[in-house]
Design a protein around this motif. Structure first.
Motif, PDB file in Angstrom:
ATOM      1  N   GLY A  73      34.194  -4.433 -33.117  1.00 45.78           N
ATOM      2  CA  GLY A  73      33.405  -4.228 -31.910  1.00 45.78           C
ATOM      3  C   GLY A  73      33.606  -5.385 -30.949  1.00 45.78           C
ATOM      4  O   GLY A  73      34.278  -6.367 -31.271  1.00 45.78           O
ATOM      5  N   GLN A  80      41.267   7.015 -32.901  1.00 44.60           N
ATOM      6  CA  GLN A  80      41.170   8.464 -32.755  1.00 44.60           C
ATOM      7  C   GLN A  80      40.959   8.810 -31.282  1.00 44.60           C
ATOM      8  O   GLN A  80      40.703   7.934 -30.469  1.00 44.60           O
ATOM      9  CB  GLN A  80      39.963   8.969 -33.556  1.00 44.60           C
ATOM     10  CG  GLN A  80      40.096   8.719 -35.031  1.00 44.60           C
ATOM     11  CD  GLN A  80      38.871   9.109 -35.847  1.00 44.60           C
ATOM     12  OE1 GLN A  80      38.838   8.858 -37.032  1.00 44.60           O
ATOM     13  NE2 GLN A  80      37.862   9.699 -35.229  1.00 44.60           N
ATOM     14  N   ARG A 103      39.049   9.130 -25.880  1.00 45.70           N
ATOM     15  CA  ARG A 103      40.172   8.469 -25.202  1.00 45.70           C
ATOM     16  C   ARG A 103      41.469   9.112 -25.678  1.00 45.70           C
ATOM     17  O   ARG A 103      41.664   9.246 -26.888  1.00 45.70           O
ATOM     18  CB  ARG A 103      40.218   6.962 -25.542  1.00 45.70           C
ATOM     19  CG  ARG A 103      39.014   6.208 -25.039  1.00 45.70           C
ATOM     20  CD  ARG A 103      39.075   4.726 -25.369  1.00 45.70           C
ATOM     21  NE  ARG A 103      37.755   4.139 -25.176  1.00 45.70           N
ATOM     22  CZ  ARG A 103      37.442   2.885 -25.484  1.00 45.70           C
ATOM     23  NH1 ARG A 103      38.352   2.073 -25.984  1.00 45.70           N
ATOM     24  NH2 ARG A 103      36.218   2.438 -25.278  1.00 45.70           N
ATOM     25  N   ARG A 128      38.284 -10.247 -20.742  1.00 51.24           N
ATOM     26  CA  ARG A 128      37.927  -8.920 -20.251  1.00 51.24           C
ATOM     27  C   ARG A 128      38.384  -9.006 -18.813  1.00 51.24           C
ATOM     28  O   ARG A 128      37.737  -9.642 -18.003  1.00 51.24           O
ATOM     29  CB  ARG A 128      36.436  -8.674 -20.323  1.00 51.24           C
ATOM     30  CG  ARG A 128      35.838  -8.988 -21.648  1.00 51.24           C
ATOM     31  CD  ARG A 128      34.726  -8.026 -21.955  1.00 51.24           C
ATOM     32  NE  ARG A 128      35.040  -7.311 -23.161  1.00 51.24           N
ATOM     33  CZ  ARG A 128      34.606  -6.089 -23.438  1.00 51.24           C
ATOM     34  NH1 ARG A 128      33.875  -5.437 -22.600  1.00 51.24           N
ATOM     35  NH2 ARG A 128      34.922  -5.516 -24.569  1.00 51.24           N
ATOM     36  N   GLY A 150      32.791   0.415 -33.066  1.00 55.00           N
ATOM     37  CA  GLY A 150      33.291   1.702 -33.548  1.00 55.00           C
ATOM     38  C   GLY A 150      32.730   2.015 -34.931  1.00 55.00           C
ATOM     39  O   GLY A 150      32.799   1.176 -35.828  1.00 55.00           O
TER      40      GLY A 150
HETATM   41  P1  AMP Z   1      36.034  -1.003 -26.445  1.00 52.66           P
HETATM   42  O1  AMP Z   1      35.057  -0.081 -25.763  1.00 52.66           O
HETATM   43  O2  AMP Z   1      37.464  -0.665 -26.162  1.00 52.66           O
HETATM   44  O3  AMP Z   1      35.685  -2.462 -26.284  1.00 52.66           O
HETATM   45  O4  AMP Z   1      35.875  -0.699 -27.997  1.00 52.66           O
HETATM   46  C1  AMP Z   1      34.774  -1.087 -28.758  1.00 52.66           C
HETATM   47  C2  AMP Z   1      35.009  -0.686 -30.191  1.00 52.66           C
HETATM   48  O5  AMP Z   1      35.116   0.740 -30.289  1.00 52.66           O
HETATM   49  C3  AMP Z   1      36.320  -1.189 -30.766  1.00 52.66           C
HETATM   50  O6  AMP Z   1      36.171  -2.494 -31.253  1.00 52.66           O
HETATM   51  C4  AMP Z   1      36.560  -0.194 -31.883  1.00 52.66           C
HETATM   52  O7  AMP Z   1      35.772  -0.507 -33.017  1.00 52.66           O
HETATM   53  C5  AMP Z   1      36.043   1.095 -31.299  1.00 52.66           C
HETATM   54  N1  AMP Z   1      37.134   1.893 -30.712  1.00 52.66           N
HETATM   55  C6  AMP Z   1      37.669   1.789 -29.479  1.00 52.66           C
HETATM   56  N2  AMP Z   1      38.628   2.715 -29.291  1.00 52.66           N
HETATM   57  C7  AMP Z   1      38.690   3.445 -30.429  1.00 52.66           C
HETATM   58  C8  AMP Z   1      39.484   4.570 -30.845  1.00 52.66           C
HETATM   59  N3  AMP Z   1      40.366   5.135 -30.060  1.00 52.66           N
HETATM   60  N4  AMP Z   1      39.261   5.035 -32.108  1.00 52.66           N
HETATM   61  C9  AMP Z   1      38.354   4.482 -32.924  1.00 52.66           C
HETATM   62  N5  AMP Z   1      37.586   3.441 -32.567  1.00 52.66           N
HETATM   63  C10 AMP Z   1      37.741   2.920 -31.342  1.00 52.66           C
END
Ligand code: AMP
Length: 420
Positions: free
Chosen positions: A283, A123, A114, A259, A308
């Motif tokens: 997460g 990151q 991302r 969501r 993550g």
């Molecule tokens: P999401 O898919 O946005 O619901 O994210 C799920 C989990 O992925 C989050 O709770 C974080 O632990 C991890 N995560 C999401 N975006 C990032 C990022 N840019 N860098 C590191 N970990 C991330």
């Protein structure tokens, strides 16, 4: 030291050899947990069709509107996957996985991309593990996915966590709720942040997600989704909660957890940690009963989570949790002279056959340098081989911890080390 000519892109991180064991450990806990619940691994490509992600994650999300690494090649539109659910859903549809029978209980581990502004815990390339249960609308599936996620953190020993849970209803419940939210925010519209103003029309539920200071005063008294759930959603939510209680999993209800996309339904959850700083989510996940239809499959209920790995590691660091141990060779063959080196090369497979890790110095350095190398690599034993030893057929076996030494034959060495 001069700055290297090439470095990683911003927000993209090398995992260096001294950290590898931590990743192996975390991955081994995930795999062990998957085995305990019997979830099977699915590996999808790192690049997906851009349209799949746009639909599967949602045009209105930050991920799709601002953070995609996308490019075209010929007529194909590629995107580096920003998350794992849409790819798994695509694979489910593409390969007709429902034909395998039962629910599809799947897990994945892998890098996601991302284009966010990097900061601690954020990151541009990061790693997620996650699980999906496809083909069940029963609250059992929601509880199982949450139990899977919590098991991993518990096994690793993470503390100071809060599991927040909510229901975001279904399109029917949300219709009334969205109007109620618009009604509520209307008199405050001018005072809302720009982002929230943008969300007001299309997606007012996501205003509740706002971290903007400007919006905070208006969030507290906003109507609660829980007052708008229809009977089906209400019952589902109540069952998820009672199943979690049965599992002994603590949770906190949070009716502000949203969501905000139309294909997310019913259960939403998030696991946060006070050891993480501002990016406090370890997460999260939820139910997405309408997603598979959205990407062209038949309507199939599903629920999942994504976590993550880097965030998990940050939490472990704060808690001083060791995350496994670096690998160490069982034995290092220290060679004196060319004949001894050739002997080592010839006999190394005998160590390997017995499952004994055996290292030889590869650059032809002195014996002293080899001993140093054995120490640096934390070898458990050293076998010292010189011309005399070769003639006698006995070698010095040195215990690197106690410094005790004995003269023994190769077969004795193999016997002793395989017993260790
Ligand atoms: P999401 O898919 O946005 O619901 O994210 C799920 C989990 O992925 C989050 O709770 C974080 O632990 C991890 N995560 C999401 N975006 C990032 C990022 N840019 N860098 C590191 N970990 C991330």
């Amino acid at each position: 030291m001069a700055k290297p000519k090439f470095t990683t892109h911003t927000g993209m991180v090398d995992i260096l050899p001294d950290e590898a064991h931590k990743w192996h450990y975390v991955e081994s806990v995930i795999r062990k947990t998957a085995r305990l619940f019997h979830f099977q691994e699915i590996r999808t490509p790192i690049m997906e069709p851009t349209e799949l992600i746009a639909r599967g994650v949602g045009q209105l999300t930050d991920i799709v509107s601002k953070e995609m690494f996308a490019f075209d090649r010929g007529d194909d539109h590629y995107v580096l996957r920003p998350e794992g659910t849409a790819p798994v859903a695509r694979a489910f549809v593409e390969h007709n996985l429902q034909q395998r029978g039962g629910t599809q209980n799947l897990f994945y581990i892998g890098p996601m991309f991302r284009a966010e502004r990097p900061q601690k815990g954020r990151q541009r390339q990061f790693h997620q593990f996650g699980a999906e249960v496809i083909g069940a609308d029963d609250p059992f599936a929601d509880a199982q996915v949450i139990a899977f996620m919590m098991h991993i953190y518990k096994e690793i020993g993470v503390k100071n966590m809060t599991l927040k849970i909510n229901s975001v209803g279904d399109p029917e419940s949300r219709k009334a709720y969205k109007s109620a939210l618009q009604e509520y925010f209307k008199p405050h519209f001018e005072k809302l942040s720009e982002t929230s103003q943008e969300r007001y029309e299309k997606n007012p539920m996501r205003i509740l997600d706002s971290k903007d200071e400007q919006d905070q005063p208006f969030l507290k008294d906003a109507p609660s989704i829980l007052d708008y759930l229809n009977e089906d959603c209400e019952e589902h939510y109540a069952k998820v909660k009672s199943h979690l209680e049965l599992l002994g999993i603590d949770y906190k209800e949070d009716d502000r957890l949203v969501r905000g996309l139309d294909y997310y339904t019913k259960t939403a959850f998030e696991l946060t940690s006070t050891d993480l700083g501002s990016q406090d989510a370890l997460g999260g996940g939820g139910r997405y009963d309408l997603l598979i239809e959205e990407i062209g499959g038949q309507k199939t209920p599903a629920v999942g989570f994504a976590s993550g790995i880097e965030r998990l590691m940050i939490a472990c660091e704060a808690l001083n949790l060791p995350l496994g141990e670096p690998d160490q060779p069982d034995v290092y063959i220290v060679c004196w002279g060319e004949k001894a080196r050739l002997w080592a090369l010839e006999h190394q497979p005998e160590f390997h056959k017995k499952g004994i890790s055996c290292m030889i110095e590869l650059a032809g350095k002195s014996m002293k340098a080899q001993m140093k190398d054995a120490n640096r690599n934390n070898a458990r034993f050293a076998v010292i081989v010189g011309e005399d030893e070769l003639e006698k057929g006995e070698f010095t076996l040195r215990d690197m911890k106690s410094s005790e030494e004995e003269m023994v034959s190769l077969s004795k060495i193999l016997e002793k080390l395989s017993a260790e």
